[in-house]
Write a protein that holds these residues in place. Sequence first.
Motif, PDB file in Angstrom:
ATOM      1  N   VAL A 154       4.426 -10.657  12.734  1.00 21.05           N
ATOM      2  CA  VAL A 154       4.279 -10.152  10.923  1.00 21.05           C
ATOM      3  C   VAL A 154       2.532 -10.106  10.690  1.00 21.05           C
ATOM      4  O   VAL A 154       2.318 -10.201  11.235  1.00 21.05           O
ATOM      5  N   LEU A 155       2.430  -8.674  10.225  1.00 13.79           N
ATOM      6  CA  LEU A 155       1.390  -8.608   9.501  1.00 13.79           C
ATOM      7  C   LEU A 155       1.499  -7.631   8.735  1.00 13.79           C
ATOM      8  O   LEU A 155       1.249  -6.154   9.011  1.00 13.79           O
ATOM      9  N   ASN A 156       0.967  -7.601   7.868  1.00 15.27           N
ATOM     10  CA  ASN A 156       0.858  -6.649   6.573  1.00 15.27           C
ATOM     11  C   ASN A 156      -0.931  -6.444   5.993  1.00 15.27           C
ATOM     12  O   ASN A 156      -1.508  -6.461   6.095  1.00 15.27           O
ATOM     13  N   LEU A 157      -0.520  -4.397   6.582  1.00 14.49           N
ATOM     14  CA  LEU A 157      -1.700  -3.675   7.108  1.00 14.49           C
ATOM     15  C   LEU A 157      -2.861  -3.917   6.027  1.00 14.49           C
ATOM     16  O   LEU A 157      -3.667  -3.443   5.737  1.00 14.49           O
ATOM     17  N   ASN A 158      -2.041  -4.015   4.725  1.00 13.99           N
ATOM     18  CA  ASN A 158      -2.562  -4.007   2.963  1.00 13.99           C
ATOM     19  C   ASN A 158      -3.089  -4.975   2.908  1.00 13.99           C
ATOM     20  O   ASN A 158      -4.193  -4.997   1.950  1.00 13.99           O
ATOM     21  N   LEU A 159      -2.983  -6.330   3.813  1.00 19.81           N
ATOM     22  CA  LEU A 159      -3.521  -7.790   3.130  1.00 19.81           C
ATOM     23  C   LEU A 159      -5.506  -7.255   3.905  1.00 19.81           C
ATOM     24  O   LEU A 159      -5.370  -7.172   4.838  1.00 19.81           O
ATOM     25  N   GLY A 201       0.856  -1.007  -0.030  1.00 19.28           N
ATOM     26  CA  GLY A 201      -0.030  -0.085   0.189  1.00 19.28           C
ATOM     27  C   GLY A 201       0.894   1.964   0.173  1.00 19.28           C
ATOM     28  O   GLY A 201       0.430   2.338   0.140  1.00 19.28           O
ATOM     29  N   ILE A 202       1.942   0.854  -0.160  1.00 17.28           N
ATOM     30  CA  ILE A 202       2.979   2.182   0.161  1.00 17.28           C
ATOM     31  C   ILE A 202       3.094   3.177  -1.282  1.00 17.28           C
ATOM     32  O   ILE A 202       2.940   2.475  -2.304  1.00 17.28           O
ATOM     33  N   SER A 203       3.072   4.028  -1.055  1.00 16.91           N
ATOM     34  CA  SER A 203       3.203   4.992  -2.273  1.00 16.91           C
ATOM     35  C   SER A 203       4.475   5.511  -2.272  1.00 16.91           C
ATOM     36  O   SER A 203       4.588   5.818  -1.502  1.00 16.91           O
ATOM     37  N   ASN A 233       2.314   6.874  12.196  1.00 14.39           N
ATOM     38  CA  ASN A 233       2.883   7.999  11.024  1.00 14.39           C
ATOM     39  C   ASN A 233       3.548   5.855  10.084  1.00 14.39           C
ATOM     40  O   ASN A 233       4.370   5.858   9.431  1.00 14.39           O
ATOM     41  N   VAL A 234       2.233   6.007   9.468  1.00 14.89           N
ATOM     42  CA  VAL A 234       2.522   4.608   8.547  1.00 14.89           C
ATOM     43  C   VAL A 234       1.480   5.120   7.528  1.00 14.89           C
ATOM     44  O   VAL A 234       2.114   4.177   6.483  1.00 14.89           O
ATOM     45  N   VAL A 235       0.294   5.775   7.793  1.00 15.98           N
ATOM     46  CA  VAL A 235      -0.727   5.396   6.946  1.00 15.98           C
ATOM     47  C   VAL A 235      -0.090   7.330   5.817  1.00 15.98           C
ATOM     48  O   VAL A 235      -0.097   7.108   4.322  1.00 15.98           O
ATOM     49  N   THR A 282       2.702  -5.371  15.895  1.00 19.05           N
ATOM     50  CA  THR A 282       2.663  -5.801  14.537  1.00 19.05           C
ATOM     51  C   THR A 282       3.199  -4.673  13.591  1.00 19.05           C
ATOM     52  O   THR A 282       3.476  -3.546  13.847  1.00 19.05           O
ATOM     53  N   ASP A 283       4.470  -5.576  12.275  1.00 20.77           N
ATOM     54  CA  ASP A 283       4.561  -4.845  11.155  1.00 20.77           C
ATOM     55  C   ASP A 283       4.848  -5.508  10.172  1.00 20.77           C
ATOM     56  O   ASP A 283       4.769  -6.693  10.501  1.00 20.77           O
ATOM     57  N   ILE A 284       5.218  -5.129   8.989  1.00 21.17           N
ATOM     58  CA  ILE A 284       5.500  -5.853   7.675  1.00 21.17           C
ATOM     59  C   ILE A 284       6.524  -6.021   7.554  1.00 21.17           C
ATOM     60  O   ILE A 284       6.979  -7.505   7.004  1.00 21.17           O
ATOM     61  N   ASN A 285       7.271  -5.527   8.716  1.00 21.63           N
ATOM     62  CA  ASN A 285       8.716  -5.903   8.077  1.00 21.63           C
ATOM     63  C   ASN A 285       9.068  -6.996   9.309  1.00 21.63           C
ATOM     64  O   ASN A 285       9.961  -6.499  10.246  1.00 21.63           O
ATOM     65  N   SER A 286       9.447  -8.144   8.543  1.00 22.78           N
ATOM     66  CA  SER A 286      10.231  -9.520   9.666  1.00 22.78           C
ATOM     67  C   SER A 286      11.195  -8.790  10.611  1.00 22.78           C
ATOM     68  O   SER A 286      11.425  -8.772  11.787  1.00 22.78           O
ATOM     69  N   LEU A 339      12.654  -1.118   1.541  1.00 28.78           N
ATOM     70  CA  LEU A 339      11.054   0.098   0.842  1.00 28.78           C
ATOM     71  C   LEU A 339      10.647   1.005   1.954  1.00 28.78           C
ATOM     72  O   LEU A 339       9.902   1.776   2.111  1.00 28.78           O
ATOM     73  N   THR A 340      10.945   0.120   3.427  1.00 28.72           N
ATOM     74  CA  THR A 340       9.967   0.847   4.109  1.00 28.72           C
ATOM     75  C   THR A 340      10.398   1.539   5.210  1.00 28.72           C
ATOM     76  O   THR A 340      11.664   1.110   4.809  1.00 28.72           O
ATOM     77  N   THR A 341      10.214   2.589   5.930  1.00 28.45           N
ATOM     78  CA  THR A 341      11.045   3.527   6.831  1.00 28.45           C
ATOM     79  C   THR A 341      10.517   3.597   7.826  1.00 28.45           C
ATOM     80  O   THR A 341       9.727   3.653   8.413  1.00 28.45           O
ATOM     81  N   ALA A 374      -0.092  -0.931  15.079  1.00 24.34           N
ATOM     82  CA  ALA A 374       0.214  -1.309  13.853  1.00 24.34           C
ATOM     83  C   ALA A 374       0.738  -1.693  13.300  1.00 24.34           C
ATOM     84  O   ALA A 374       0.542  -1.785  12.046  1.00 24.34           O
ATOM     85  N   ALA A 375       1.735  -0.493  13.516  1.00 26.69           N
ATOM     86  CA  ALA A 375       3.467  -0.430  12.603  1.00 26.69           C
ATOM     87  C   ALA A 375       4.395  -0.216  13.629  1.00 26.69           C
ATOM     88  O   ALA A 375       4.757   0.834  13.112  1.00 26.69           O
ATOM     89  N   CYS A 376       4.708  -1.745  13.990  1.00 27.06           N
ATOM     90  CA  CYS A 376       5.755  -1.483  15.386  1.00 27.06           C
ATOM     91  C   CYS A 376       6.885  -1.020  15.177  1.00 27.06           C
ATOM     92  O   CYS A 376       7.624  -0.393  16.462  1.00 27.06           O
TER      93      CYS A 376
END
Length: 277
Positions: free
Chosen positions: A201-206, A25-27, A222-224, A147-151, A75-77, A115-117
Motif C-alpha cells: 500500500v502506498l499513497n503517491l501523494n505522500l 491528491g484526488i480532485s 490512469n491515476v493522475v 503499489t496502490d493507495i487502496n488496501s 472514493l477511488t476509481t 505505481a497505481a496497480c
Amino acid sequence: MLVDDPDYTEADFQRVCKIAKDVAGISMPESKKTLVYSRVSRRVRENGYNNFRNYLNFVESPDGQAELEKLICVLTTNVTSFFREREHFTHLEKVVIPSVRERARAGERIRFWSAACSTGPEPWSMAMSVMTVFPEAAMHDVRILATDINSEVVAQAASGTYREEEIEGIPNEMRMQFMEPVGQDSLRFTGSICKLPAFRVLNLNLEGWPIKVLFSAIFCRNVVIYFDEPTREHLWRRLSARLEPGGFLYVGHSERVVSLRECGLEQIAPTTYKKVG
Ligand SMILES: C[S@@+](CC[C@H](N)C(=O)[O-])C[C@H]1O[C@@H](n2cnc3c(N)ncnc32)[C@H](O)[C@@H]1O
C-alpha cells in the motif's frame, strides 16, 4: 443538487472533496456530487451515523484514522484490465527487458514499478511480459513493485486470482503457461511468475516514499487524471527522480507530462517518456 437528502449538504460535499485532495491528491469536480453521495452514504450508515456531518467529524477525529482510509478507498476509481494500452507492454518486451537482461544475469538488481496497480492486471501483465522475454527472470534479482493507495485492491492484486470475465485480455497461451484453474470460474497465477511482483500500500501523494531503488520502467497510468495540474507535475518530477538514466515512464492514454525539461524526460511516443542522461 441532484441528491435530495437533507443530511447531505453542499458543505458536506466540499468537506469530502477537501479530504480527498489533502490525503490522496484526488480532485472531485462538482459533477461528482451524486457519485460521492452514493459511495459515502454507505460508510455513513455502516458506522452508525445518520448524517454526513457527524460521520465526517468522526473521520477527522483522532479515532477516525482507520475509517479515513476506508473513505479514501470508496472514493477511488479502480477500473483496469490486463494488457491495457498494449503498446506499453510491447515496448517493455522489445526495448526495456532485452536491455536489462544481461545486467540481471550479471547479478544486478533490476526493478519495475506499477505505481497505481489497482486490482493487479497491470503488474501481472508486466510480469507476463518479463517472463515471456526473459523466462528465467525470477531466478535473478528482478522484481516488480506494485503499489496502490487502496488496501482492498492491493489485497485482491496480491491474491493473483481472477474470474474468467476479468482476464479477457490475457491470450490463451499465456493463461496456460502462467495460470491454473481455481474453483468453478476463476484462475490464479502460479509458478515462478509469482516471485516477481511485490504488493504494497502506498499513497503517491505522500512526500518521502519509502523507496530507495531506481527503476528501469515505471507504469503510472490512469491515476493522475484524478489530480489537478500542479499535483500531476509534482508527481511526474518525483517519479522521474526514481528512474535510472535511460529508464522509461509510461502514462495513461489521456495523460501527458508537460514540464519535460524540469522532469529530465524526453517524450519518445505519445504516452512514453525516457529519462535523459
Ligand atoms: C483507474 S485505476 C488505474 C489502474 C491501472 N494503473 C491501469 O491503468 O489500469 C486508478 C488507481 O489509482 C489509485 N490511486 C488513486 N489515488 C492514488 C494515490 N494518491 N496514490 C496511489 N494510488 C492512487 C486508485 O486506488 C486506483 O486503483
